[in-house]
Scaffold this motif. Structure first.
Motif, PDB file in Angstrom:
ATOM      1  N   PHE A   1       0.709  -1.217   0.047  1.00 61.76           N
ATOM      2  CA  PHE A   1       0.026   0.055   0.136  1.00 61.76           C
ATOM      3  C   PHE A   1       0.838   1.344  -0.155  1.00 61.76           C
ATOM      4  O   PHE A   1       0.434   2.215  -0.573  1.00 61.76           O
ATOM      5  N   ALA A   2       1.890   1.313   0.338  1.00 65.33           N
ATOM      6  CA  ALA A   2       2.977   2.219   0.527  1.00 65.33           C
ATOM      7  C   ALA A   2       3.611   2.630  -0.651  1.00 65.33           C
ATOM      8  O   ALA A   2       3.689   3.502  -1.432  1.00 65.33           O
ATOM      9  N   LEU A   3       3.848   1.500  -1.507  1.00 66.58           N
ATOM     10  CA  LEU A   3       4.499   1.565  -2.794  1.00 66.58           C
ATOM     11  C   LEU A   3       3.391   2.257  -3.814  1.00 66.58           C
ATOM     12  O   LEU A   3       3.776   3.027  -4.635  1.00 66.58           O
ATOM     13  N   ARG A   4       2.061   1.699  -3.669  1.00 62.56           N
ATOM     14  CA  ARG A   4       1.020   2.509  -4.513  1.00 62.56           C
ATOM     15  C   ARG A   4       0.907   3.962  -4.281  1.00 62.56           C
ATOM     16  O   ARG A   4       0.726   4.605  -5.181  1.00 62.56           O
ATOM     17  N   ALA A   5       0.848   4.281  -2.934  1.00 63.70           N
ATOM     18  CA  ALA A   5       0.994   5.568  -2.605  1.00 63.70           C
ATOM     19  C   ALA A   5       2.333   6.392  -3.022  1.00 63.70           C
ATOM     20  O   ALA A   5       1.938   7.686  -3.518  1.00 63.70           O
ATOM     21  N   ILE A   6       3.185   5.899  -3.118  1.00 65.70           N
ATOM     22  CA  ILE A   6       4.780   6.418  -3.602  1.00 65.70           C
ATOM     23  C   ILE A   6       4.449   6.479  -5.051  1.00 65.70           C
ATOM     24  O   ILE A   6       4.716   7.752  -5.650  1.00 65.70           O
ATOM     25  N   GLU A   7       3.711   5.789  -5.826  1.00 66.52           N
ATOM     26  CA  GLU A   7       3.601   6.032  -7.086  1.00 66.52           C
ATOM     27  C   GLU A   7       2.534   7.337  -7.745  1.00 66.52           C
ATOM     28  O   GLU A   7       2.852   8.096  -8.188  1.00 66.52           O
TER      29      GLU A   7
ATOM     30  N   ALA B   1       1.763  13.095  -8.679  1.00 66.70           N
ATOM     31  CA  ALA B   1       1.230  14.394  -8.413  1.00 66.70           C
ATOM     32  C   ALA B   1       2.181  15.488  -8.334  1.00 66.70           C
ATOM     33  O   ALA B   1       2.022  16.490  -8.769  1.00 66.70           O
ATOM     34  N   ILE B   2       3.346  15.109  -7.814  1.00 76.62           N
ATOM     35  CA  ILE B   2       4.376  16.126  -7.859  1.00 76.62           C
ATOM     36  C   ILE B   2       5.031  16.244  -9.063  1.00 76.62           C
ATOM     37  O   ILE B   2       5.205  17.619  -9.473  1.00 76.62           O
ATOM     38  N   LEU B   3       4.987  15.455 -10.118  1.00 70.60           N
ATOM     39  CA  LEU B   3       5.368  15.749 -11.318  1.00 70.60           C
ATOM     40  C   LEU B   3       4.467  16.707 -12.127  1.00 70.60           C
ATOM     41  O   LEU B   3       5.015  17.469 -12.972  1.00 70.60           O
TER      42      LEU B   3
ATOM     43  N   GLU C   1      15.043  16.854  -8.817  1.00 68.53           N
ATOM     44  CA  GLU C   1      14.332  16.172  -9.826  1.00 68.53           C
ATOM     45  C   GLU C   1      13.218  16.536 -10.381  1.00 68.53           C
ATOM     46  O   GLU C   1      12.668  16.394 -11.419  1.00 68.53           O
ATOM     47  N   THR C   2      12.488  17.538  -9.482  1.00 72.49           N
ATOM     48  CA  THR C   2      11.094  17.928  -9.854  1.00 72.49           C
ATOM     49  C   THR C   2      11.036  19.501  -9.996  1.00 72.49           C
ATOM     50  O   THR C   2       9.997  19.850 -10.135  1.00 72.49           O
ATOM     51  N   GLY C   3      11.798  20.197  -9.570  1.00 69.74           N
ATOM     52  CA  GLY C   3      11.886  21.694  -9.439  1.00 69.74           C
ATOM     53  C   GLY C   3      11.231  22.127  -8.233  1.00 69.74           C
ATOM     54  O   GLY C   3      10.746  23.224  -8.358  1.00 69.74           O
ATOM     55  N   ALA C   4      10.741  21.133  -7.274  1.00 72.32           N
ATOM     56  CA  ALA C   4       9.939  21.626  -6.244  1.00 72.32           C
ATOM     57  C   ALA C   4      10.688  22.619  -5.292  1.00 72.32           C
ATOM     58  O   ALA C   4      11.959  22.599  -5.088  1.00 72.32           O
ATOM     59  N   LEU C   5      10.226  23.474  -4.547  1.00 70.72           N
ATOM     60  CA  LEU C   5      10.902  24.245  -3.696  1.00 70.72           C
ATOM     61  C   LEU C   5      10.801  23.651  -2.256  1.00 70.72           C
ATOM     62  O   LEU C   5       9.951  22.945  -1.940  1.00 70.72           O
ATOM     63  N   ILE C   6      11.827  23.996  -1.267  1.00 72.09           N
ATOM     64  CA  ILE C   6      11.890  23.415  -0.203  1.00 72.09           C
ATOM     65  C   ILE C   6      11.475  24.632   0.700  1.00 72.09           C
ATOM     66  O   ILE C   6      12.082  25.632   0.612  1.00 72.09           O
TER      67      ILE C   6
ATOM     68  N   GLU D   1      13.388   7.743  -6.485  1.00 69.18           N
ATOM     69  CA  GLU D   1      13.520   6.566  -7.393  1.00 69.18           C
ATOM     70  C   GLU D   1      12.255   6.617  -8.381  1.00 69.18           C
ATOM     71  O   GLU D   1      12.678   6.623  -9.814  1.00 69.18           O
ATOM     72  N   LYS D   2      10.984   6.824  -7.773  1.00 68.34           N
ATOM     73  CA  LYS D   2       9.761   6.644  -8.523  1.00 68.34           C
ATOM     74  C   LYS D   2       9.576   8.172  -9.571  1.00 68.34           C
ATOM     75  O   LYS D   2       9.220   7.811 -10.675  1.00 68.34           O
ATOM     76  N   VAL D   3       9.933   9.064  -8.973  1.00 69.07           N
ATOM     77  CA  VAL D   3      10.041  10.371  -9.850  1.00 69.07           C
ATOM     78  C   VAL D   3      10.975  10.251 -11.012  1.00 69.07           C
ATOM     79  O   VAL D   3      10.664  10.437 -11.982  1.00 69.07           O
ATOM     80  N   ARG D   4      12.068   9.800 -10.629  1.00 69.97           N
ATOM     81  CA  ARG D   4      12.986   9.514 -11.935  1.00 69.97           C
ATOM     82  C   ARG D   4      12.456   8.312 -12.903  1.00 69.97           C
ATOM     83  O   ARG D   4      12.505   8.932 -14.071  1.00 69.97           O
ATOM     84  N   GLU D   5      11.730   7.523 -12.425  1.00 75.39           N
ATOM     85  CA  GLU D   5      11.027   6.608 -13.343  1.00 75.39           C
ATOM     86  C   GLU D   5      10.095   7.187 -14.079  1.00 75.39           C
ATOM     87  O   GLU D   5       9.806   6.937 -15.359  1.00 75.39           O
ATOM     88  N   LEU D   6       9.329   8.124 -13.667  1.00 75.54           N
ATOM     89  CA  LEU D   6       7.897   8.465 -14.278  1.00 75.54           C
ATOM     90  C   LEU D   6       8.347   9.841 -14.841  1.00 75.54           C
ATOM     91  O   LEU D   6       7.397  10.299 -15.684  1.00 75.54           O
ATOM     92  N   LYS D   7       9.378  10.362 -14.806  1.00 68.58           N
ATOM     93  CA  LYS D   7       9.734  11.808 -15.172  1.00 68.58           C
ATOM     94  C   LYS D   7       9.264  12.033 -16.717  1.00 68.58           C
ATOM     95  O   LYS D   7       8.672  12.867 -17.128  1.00 68.58           O
ATOM     96  N   GLY D   8       9.542  11.105 -17.363  1.00 65.53           N
ATOM     97  CA  GLY D   8       9.576  11.405 -19.023  1.00 65.53           C
ATOM     98  C   GLY D   8       8.059  10.967 -19.406  1.00 65.53           C
ATOM     99  O   GLY D   8       7.927  11.096 -20.514  1.00 65.53           O
ATOM    100  N   ARG D   9       7.396  10.473 -18.770  1.00 62.86           N
ATOM    101  CA  ARG D   9       6.032  10.014 -18.801  1.00 62.86           C
ATOM    102  C   ARG D   9       5.067  10.966 -19.471  1.00 62.86           C
ATOM    103  O   ARG D   9       5.157  12.202 -19.013  1.00 62.86           O
ATOM    104  N   ASP D  10       4.141  10.545 -20.217  1.00 62.41           N
ATOM    105  CA  ASP D  10       3.243  11.242 -20.917  1.00 62.41           C
ATOM    106  C   ASP D  10       2.252  12.151 -19.751  1.00 62.41           C
ATOM    107  O   ASP D  10       1.915  11.192 -18.830  1.00 62.41           O
ATOM    108  N   ARG D  11       2.003  13.216 -19.592  1.00 62.71           N
ATOM    109  CA  ARG D  11       1.216  13.735 -18.653  1.00 62.71           C
ATOM    110  C   ARG D  11      -0.296  13.244 -18.368  1.00 62.71           C
ATOM    111  O   ARG D  11      -0.725  12.903 -17.474  1.00 62.71           O
ATOM    112  N   GLY D  12      -0.956  12.851 -19.710  1.00 61.39           N
ATOM    113  CA  GLY D  12      -2.208  11.921 -19.558  1.00 61.39           C
ATOM    114  C   GLY D  12      -1.922  10.427 -18.545  1.00 61.39           C
ATOM    115  O   GLY D  12      -2.876  10.156 -17.956  1.00 61.39           O
ATOM    116  N   VAL D  13      -1.111   9.865 -18.915  1.00 61.61           N
ATOM    117  CA  VAL D  13      -0.614   8.740 -18.192  1.00 61.61           C
ATOM    118  C   VAL D  13      -0.418   8.960 -16.447  1.00 61.61           C
ATOM    119  O   VAL D  13      -1.144   8.210 -15.637  1.00 61.61           O
ATOM    120  N   LEU D  14       0.391  10.070 -16.392  1.00 59.84           N
ATOM    121  CA  LEU D  14       0.419  10.441 -14.828  1.00 59.84           C
ATOM    122  C   LEU D  14      -0.951  10.704 -14.149  1.00 59.84           C
ATOM    123  O   LEU D  14      -1.222  10.574 -13.132  1.00 59.84           O
TER     124      LEU D  14
END
Ligand code: ATP
Ligand code: MG
Length: 258
Positions: free
Chosen positions: A53-59, A64-66, A93-98, A209-222
């Motif tokens: 359940f944590a892995l699914r939430a991480i995805e 959402a962040i991307l 990786e995401t351009g998020a501000l801290i 790691e997940k953000v790196r993996e999903l980064k190039g994906r289509d926005r529709g898929v995200l």
């Protein structure tokens, strides 16, 4: 402290040491040490492993962040002490501000956390001193202060180990809230849009790691990933996991014979 390599609670003791160091360096509040103990208790029951359940939430969190226009990572003392390098990596990786966002706000602690994150490679750290000049309605005193360039205008906020009052306030402001919290029953866990029920020390590296993996994906898929995701199911699954695990353990021989 020397912890033997075969000590059964070695990992947990090493994490404690990092928090105690953080406390001695003015990064962690005394109350933060107690909050960690509450988390540890749930981690013990969860088996100290990242569950399905944590892995699914991480995805869903990564998606959402991307997809966010203005993502912000909110950092308190415990998070800064435990995972500074992964906060910095996620921001990169995401351009998020801290943004430093403290329940027990003092100028010294804000500054210590900022310096700690900068020393781990952060480019900019918001929410310190004069920068925390905006206020969140409904919250009291120092707890309401946020950065007008950060949380105030964010659309997606990652708030690991947050307090329930503030999570509720962020939701009322219309933010999409992602949290990391070991307790599936906390108000934060139940108020957030995505709750990663896992220890922040395991969840943050997986999120990067997940953000790196999903980064190039289509926005529709995200977007599809997020709409498929159901946080109530995550909370239910975590509770079912805990109850099954306890029932299973309760049928075993539990005594340790030495
Ligand atoms: P709430 O205010 O959301 O109802 P609470 O009052 O029970 O929660 P707080 O001290 O406000 O608890 O929030 C801290 C939260 O962080 C707790 O739910 C605790 O379980 C969780 N926590 C502590 N350490 C960790 C950790 N290392 N990883 C993940 N979660 C943690
Ligand atoms: Mg609380």
């Amino acid at each position: 402290m020397n912890i033997p390599f075969n000590h059964p609670r070695r990992e947990s003791l090493l994490i404690r040491e990092r928090l105690v160091d953080g406390f001695r360096n003015g990064i962690v509040a005394p109350e933060g040490l107690i909050a960690h103990g509450r988390g540890e208790c749930f981690d013990y029951i969860l088996g100290e492993k990242t569950q399905e359940f944590a892995l699914r939430a991480i995805e869903a969190a990564a998606a959402a962040i991307l997809l966010a226009n203005h993502p912000v990572i909110s950092v308190n003392g415990n998070v800064a002490a435990l995972v500074p390098e992964y906060i910095v990596k996620l921001a990169e990786e995401t351009g998020a501000l801290i943004e430093v966002n403290l329940f027990y706000r003092t100028r010294e602690r804000e500054e210590a956390i900022k310096q700690h994150l900068l020393s781990h490679g952060a480019r900019e750290v918001l929410g310190v001193g004069e920068d925390a000049s905006a206020t969140i309605p409904e919250l009291f005193s120092e707890r309401r202060r946020v950065s007008p360039r950060g949380i105030l205008i964010a659309d997606v906020v990652l708030v690991p180990l947050e307090d329930g009052d503030r999570t509720e306030a962020l939701k009322r402001l219309g933010k999409f809230v992602v949290t990391i919290d070991l307790n599936p029953l906390s108000r934060t866990a139940r108020t957030a849009d995505v709750t990663i029920i896992d220890n922040v020390v395991r969840a943050m590296p997986l999120l990067v790691e997940k953000v790196r993996e999903l980064k190039g994906r289509d926005r529709g898929v995200l977007k599809e990933t997020i709409s498929r995701y159901n946080n109530n199911e995550t909370l239910q699954e975590a509770l079912r996991f805990i109850s099954h695990r306890l029932v299973e353990l309760a049928s075993r021989e539990l005594r340790i014979r030495v």
